[in-house]
Scaffold this motif. Sequence first.
Motif, PDB file in Angstrom:
ATOM      1  N   PRO A 100      -5.490  12.950  -0.924  1.00 16.95           N
ATOM      2  CA  PRO A 100      -5.263  13.816   0.342  1.00 16.95           C
ATOM      3  C   PRO A 100      -5.007  12.671   1.583  1.00 16.95           C
ATOM      4  N   GLU A 101      -4.317  13.086   2.616  1.00 18.20           N
ATOM      5  CA  GLU A 101      -3.722  12.379   3.622  1.00 18.20           C
ATOM      6  C   GLU A 101      -5.103  11.624   4.451  1.00 18.20           C
ATOM      7  N   TYR A 102      -6.051  12.431   4.498  1.00 16.63           N
ATOM      8  CA  TYR A 102      -7.176  11.728   5.186  1.00 16.63           C
ATOM      9  C   TYR A 102      -7.898  10.441   4.519  1.00 16.63           C
ATOM     10  N   MET A 103      -7.527  10.174   2.980  1.00 17.07           N
ATOM     11  CA  MET A 103      -8.177   9.396   2.514  1.00 17.07           C
ATOM     12  C   MET A 103      -7.513   7.977   2.653  1.00 17.07           C
ATOM     13  N   LYS A 104      -8.211   6.797   3.051  1.00 16.29           N
ATOM     14  CA  LYS A 104      -7.431   5.558   2.970  1.00 16.29           C
ATOM     15  C   LYS A 104      -7.793   4.777   1.633  1.00 16.29           C
ATOM     16  N   MET A 105      -6.563   4.303   1.321  1.00 17.61           N
ATOM     17  CA  MET A 105      -6.479   3.637  -0.107  1.00 17.61           C
ATOM     18  C   MET A 105      -6.345   2.269   0.025  1.00 17.61           C
ATOM     19  N   LYS A 106      -6.832   1.288  -0.722  1.00 16.78           N
ATOM     20  CA  LYS A 106      -6.657   0.181  -1.192  1.00 16.78           C
ATOM     21  C   LYS A 106      -6.622  -0.161  -2.504  1.00 16.78           C
ATOM     22  N   ILE A 107      -5.499  -1.024  -2.988  1.00 14.92           N
ATOM     23  CA  ILE A 107      -5.367  -1.208  -4.340  1.00 14.92           C
ATOM     24  C   ILE A 107      -5.241  -2.898  -4.416  1.00 14.92           C
ATOM     25  N   VAL A 108      -6.233  -3.370  -5.035  1.00 15.16           N
ATOM     26  CA  VAL A 108      -6.266  -4.956  -5.251  1.00 15.16           C
ATOM     27  C   VAL A 108      -5.825  -4.982  -6.666  1.00 15.16           C
ATOM     28  N   GLU A 109      -4.668  -5.984  -6.825  1.00 13.94           N
ATOM     29  CA  GLU A 109      -4.035  -6.257  -7.810  1.00 13.94           C
ATOM     30  C   GLU A 109      -3.598  -7.798  -8.049  1.00 13.94           C
ATOM     31  N   ASN A 110      -3.792  -8.251  -9.144  1.00 13.52           N
ATOM     32  CA  ASN A 110      -3.891  -9.999  -9.350  1.00 13.52           C
ATOM     33  C   ASN A 110      -2.585 -10.254  -9.521  1.00 13.52           C
ATOM     34  N   ASP A 111      -1.364  -9.758  -9.972  1.00 13.17           N
ATOM     35  CA  ASP A 111      -0.097 -10.115 -10.115  1.00 13.17           C
ATOM     36  C   ASP A 111       0.624  -9.781  -8.957  1.00 13.17           C
ATOM     37  N   ALA A 112       1.197 -10.977  -8.502  1.00 12.50           N
ATOM     38  CA  ALA A 112       1.945 -11.068  -7.071  1.00 12.50           C
ATOM     39  C   ALA A 112       3.255 -10.210  -7.004  1.00 12.50           C
ATOM     40  N   ALA A 113       3.819 -10.248  -8.212  1.00 10.62           N
ATOM     41  CA  ALA A 113       5.180  -9.565  -8.246  1.00 10.62           C
ATOM     42  C   ALA A 113       4.770  -8.097  -8.448  1.00 10.62           C
ATOM     43  N   ARG A 114       3.922  -7.515  -8.907  1.00  8.32           N
ATOM     44  CA  ARG A 114       3.562  -6.319  -9.058  1.00  8.32           C
ATOM     45  C   ARG A 114       2.968  -6.029  -7.658  1.00  8.32           C
ATOM     46  N   CYS A 115       2.362  -6.745  -6.849  1.00  2.92           N
ATOM     47  CA  CYS A 115       1.920  -6.191  -5.491  1.00  2.92           C
ATOM     48  C   CYS A 115       3.250  -5.876  -4.593  1.00  2.92           C
ATOM     49  N   VAL A 116       4.239  -6.728  -4.752  1.00  2.00           N
ATOM     50  CA  VAL A 116       5.569  -6.588  -4.205  1.00  2.00           C
ATOM     51  C   VAL A 116       6.046  -5.012  -4.486  1.00  2.00           C
ATOM     52  N   ARG A 117       6.073  -4.607  -5.897  1.00  2.00           N
ATOM     53  CA  ARG A 117       6.450  -3.718  -6.319  1.00  2.00           C
ATOM     54  C   ARG A 117       5.735  -2.473  -5.861  1.00  2.00           C
ATOM     55  N   LEU A 118       4.238  -2.404  -5.669  1.00  2.00           N
ATOM     56  CA  LEU A 118       3.593  -1.673  -5.170  1.00  2.00           C
ATOM     57  C   LEU A 118       3.873  -1.422  -3.680  1.00  2.00           C
ATOM     58  N   THR A 119       4.017  -2.210  -2.906  1.00  2.00           N
ATOM     59  CA  THR A 119       4.595  -1.868  -1.454  1.00  2.00           C
ATOM     60  C   THR A 119       5.773  -1.135  -1.210  1.00  2.00           C
ATOM     61  N   GLU A 120       6.653  -1.308  -2.321  1.00  2.00           N
ATOM     62  CA  GLU A 120       7.827  -0.620  -2.256  1.00  2.00           C
ATOM     63  C   GLU A 120       7.521   0.742  -2.478  1.00  2.00           C
ATOM     64  N   LEU A 121       6.694   1.152  -3.598  1.00  2.00           N
ATOM     65  CA  LEU A 121       6.456   2.354  -4.187  1.00  2.00           C
ATOM     66  C   LEU A 121       5.764   3.124  -3.298  1.00  2.00           C
ATOM     67  N   LEU A 122       4.758   2.664  -2.601  1.00  2.00           N
ATOM     68  CA  LEU A 122       3.715   3.428  -1.859  1.00  2.00           C
ATOM     69  C   LEU A 122       4.126   3.179   0.006  1.00  2.00           C
ATOM     70  N   ASP A 123       3.414   4.154   0.470  1.00  2.00           N
ATOM     71  CA  ASP A 123       3.671   4.331   1.830  1.00  2.00           C
ATOM     72  C   ASP A 123       2.445   3.750   2.790  1.00  2.00           C
TER      73      ASP A 123
END
Length: 446
Positions: A249-272
């Motif tokens: 839901p919109e009211y939830m603030k989400m944080k994703i902790v990921e060890n792989d730097a390349a995957r983090c870049v991809r996550l920022t592209e996929l998520l708002d």
Amino acid sequence: MKIIIAGAGAVGTHLAKLLSKEKQDIVLMDDSEDKLVALDANYDLMTVCTSPTSIAGLKDAGVANADLFIAVTPDESRNMTACMLASNLGAKKTVARIDNFEYLQPIHQEFFKKLGVDSLIYPEMLAAKEIVSSIKMSWIRQWWEFCGGALILIGVKIRQTATILDIPLSELGKQNIPFHIVAIKRGNETIIPRGDDTIKLYDIVYFTTTQKYIPYIRKVVGKEHYADVRNVMIMGGSRIAVRTAQYAPEYMKMKIVENDAARCVRLTELLDDKTMVINGDGRDVDLLVEEGLKDTEAFVALTGSSETNILACLAAKRMGVRKTVAEVENIDYIGMAESLDIGTVINKKLIAASHIYQMMLNADVSNVKCLTFANADVAEFKVKEGSAITKRKVKDLGLPKGTTIGGLIRNGEGIVVTGDTQIQPKDHVVVFCLSMMIKKIEKFFN
């Protein structure tokens, strides 16, 4: 039914074991003989060592007479191809496991049916939806909606603060309670309760109710002091994590902790922008505390390791997080996770099996679900004109032991069922039963 399962991986193997217990005619095919040997000896099924995309192999497996062909190999393209071949060779219905969310869009449904793929299943998406349901409220273990939320199933762990402890259910019933207790998990035992059963400390109790009475249940289970979930931390940037962040839901603030730097870049592209992506090791408790773990109401562990996910949730609980969710793909670990008081356990195999199992039933069933902790299933049946379930009041139906009717939806309104309820045609009826008993219930709805 003759059912052919292509792919002896985690999902295919679990499904084959599940269905073989029902004495269905099961054929499990895979091109790895090592995966098939143990299953052939220990379960009532036939194995065929061949490629699911081999026409000759499919013919040898008897696909021409198959009522259902299920392709659940790890390779999406292979599953689609296998279903197309199976359909053209005579299989009545086909199901393919996929990894591409785009294929599930309604506009593509007719296109895939023309190709010979009747149904698509995306376990990661189903798992994400279940996670979002379970984290909406910090005080519940499981949340499931029927008919768009007209009737709700919630699973709750009972603590000392509950006011319904040690009272026979028949006594509770005299108080005109606005809920129905449909299942109780006590230790390793699952109970479909009767009037003389009582709720004990640390039971996981499954209630059915309507939306407006959820605060009442929260009160009687003594969890009004649990904070609502606003901040969620996810460990591991998997596909399930992405879908969870997107469905939250919109009211939830989400944080994703990921060890792989390349995957983090991809996550920022996929998520708002509502989702913060942090590059770091989710096993580092100091990092999690620095990123606000103590101010988090829900912690979700979605790495590829069941052990890591369980331990991470235990650490989060020690830091004061009320709600934890662990992806546990090793089925043998589910009981251990429950005994360690991990809040909600997610298992893609069980979720996928529930959806495929639904396709085997002859009655009009719109939902089937395996309750992860409890050795029980729940199904939503649509009542046909003239079916046996409409002939008598619920108390006189003679339902098999180990089953109960949890509620019904009539004209869009959820109704809690009692023994005097008369079920009518077109009702949607929610049935609970011990595992693998749904087929015994089905005859009441045909």
